[in-house]
Design a protein around this motif. Structure first.
Motif, short mmCIF file in Angstrom:
data_model
loop_
_atom_site.label_atom_id
_atom_site.label_comp_id
_atom_site.label_asym_id
_atom_site.label_seq_id
_atom_site.Cartn_x
_atom_site.Cartn_y
_atom_site.Cartn_z
N MET A 48 0.83 -1.18 0.05
CA MET A 48 0.05 0.11 -0.30
C MET A 48 0.93 1.36 -0.36
O MET A 48 2.00 1.28 0.15
CB MET A 48 -1.10 0.48 1.17
CG MET A 48 -1.91 0.65 1.02
SD MET A 48 -3.60 0.86 2.66
CE MET A 48 -3.25 1.81 3.01
N SER A 49 0.46 2.11 0.04
CA SER A 49 1.48 3.33 -0.67
C SER A 49 0.20 4.59 -0.24
O SER A 49 -1.07 4.36 -0.50
CB SER A 49 1.93 3.76 -1.55
OG SER A 49 0.50 4.33 -3.27
N ARG A 50 0.65 5.80 0.16
CA ARG A 50 0.02 6.98 0.02
C ARG A 50 0.55 7.95 -0.36
O ARG A 50 1.71 7.83 -1.32
CB ARG A 50 0.19 7.44 1.42
CG ARG A 50 0.09 6.70 2.05
CD ARG A 50 -1.12 7.04 3.51
NE ARG A 50 -1.64 5.83 4.05
CZ ARG A 50 -2.72 5.87 4.90
NH1 ARG A 50 -3.57 7.14 5.59
NH2 ARG A 50 -3.10 5.09 6.19
N VAL A 51 -0.58 9.44 -0.24
CA VAL A 51 -0.23 10.71 -1.93
C VAL A 51 0.34 11.37 -1.39
O VAL A 51 -0.37 11.60 0.29
CB VAL A 51 -0.97 10.42 -2.94
CG1 VAL A 51 -0.08 12.11 -3.95
CG2 VAL A 51 -1.22 9.73 -3.29
N ILE A 52 1.08 12.31 -1.33
CA ILE A 52 1.35 13.44 -0.15
C ILE A 52 1.83 14.84 -1.31
O ILE A 52 2.91 14.05 -2.30
CB ILE A 52 2.89 13.24 0.86
CG1 ILE A 52 2.76 11.91 1.97
CG2 ILE A 52 3.33 14.54 1.18
CD1 ILE A 52 3.81 12.12 2.37
N LYS B 185 11.03 10.85 -3.19
CA LYS B 185 11.26 9.51 -2.62
C LYS B 185 12.24 9.22 -1.47
O LYS B 185 11.74 8.23 -0.73
CB LYS B 185 10.34 8.60 -3.48
CG LYS B 185 9.34 9.05 -3.89
CD LYS B 185 8.56 7.86 -5.05
CE LYS B 185 7.31 7.68 -6.20
NZ LYS B 185 7.43 6.66 -7.29
N GLU B 186 13.18 9.30 -2.21
CA GLU B 186 14.15 8.87 -1.54
C GLU B 186 14.56 9.85 -0.65
O GLU B 186 15.45 8.39 0.52
CB GLU B 186 15.16 9.07 -3.00
CG GLU B 186 15.65 8.54 -3.64
CD GLU B 186 17.27 9.01 -4.87
OE1 GLU B 186 17.74 9.64 -4.73
OE2 GLU B 186 16.67 8.75 -6.24
N TYR B 187 13.82 10.72 -0.62
CA TYR B 187 14.44 10.92 1.21
C TYR B 187 13.56 10.90 2.49
O TYR B 187 13.99 10.83 3.50
CB TYR B 187 14.39 12.87 0.86
CG TYR B 187 14.40 13.62 1.79
CD1 TYR B 187 15.26 14.30 2.72
CD2 TYR B 187 12.59 14.12 2.80
CE1 TYR B 187 15.57 15.09 3.91
CE2 TYR B 187 12.71 14.80 3.93
CZ TYR B 187 14.66 14.61 4.77
OH TYR B 187 14.69 15.42 5.67
N VAL B 188 12.11 10.54 1.55
CA VAL B 188 11.40 10.12 2.36
C VAL B 188 11.68 8.71 2.89
O VAL B 188 12.29 8.36 4.41
CB VAL B 188 9.90 9.76 2.25
CG1 VAL B 188 8.76 9.16 3.16
CG2 VAL B 188 9.26 11.07 2.14
#
Length: 76
Positions: free
Chosen positions: A1-5, A29-32
């Motif tokens: 599952m993924s979320r949108v920010i 994405k890499e930073y998160v």
């Protein structure tokens, strides 16, 4: 599952990133991922520190200086 920010950045900043060959969504994405990894490592370290504090008792006063003196006197 993924979320949108969703974030909003200035067009000039976005264009500067793209012109520099940076893919802003992928970089975010890499930073998160890195931030999540660092947070997990910190939590694991805190758990380990708690276990060490619980199970390892402090040395008796003067132990370090006596050990050094004994080692030096034994010719090592």
């Amino acid at each position: 599952m993924s979320r949108v920010i969703c974030i909003r950045i200035d067009d000039r900043d976005y264009e500067k990133l793209v012109e520099s060959g940076i893919n802003p969504p992928e970089k975010l994405k890499e930073y998160v991922r890195k931030m999540t990894h660092d947070l997990n490592a910190l939590q694991q370290r805190e758990k380990l520190d708690a276990i060490i504090r619980e199970r390892v008792k402090p040395s008796e006063p003067g132990f370090a200086s006596r050990s050094i003196r004994d080692d030096r006197d034994s010719g090592h």
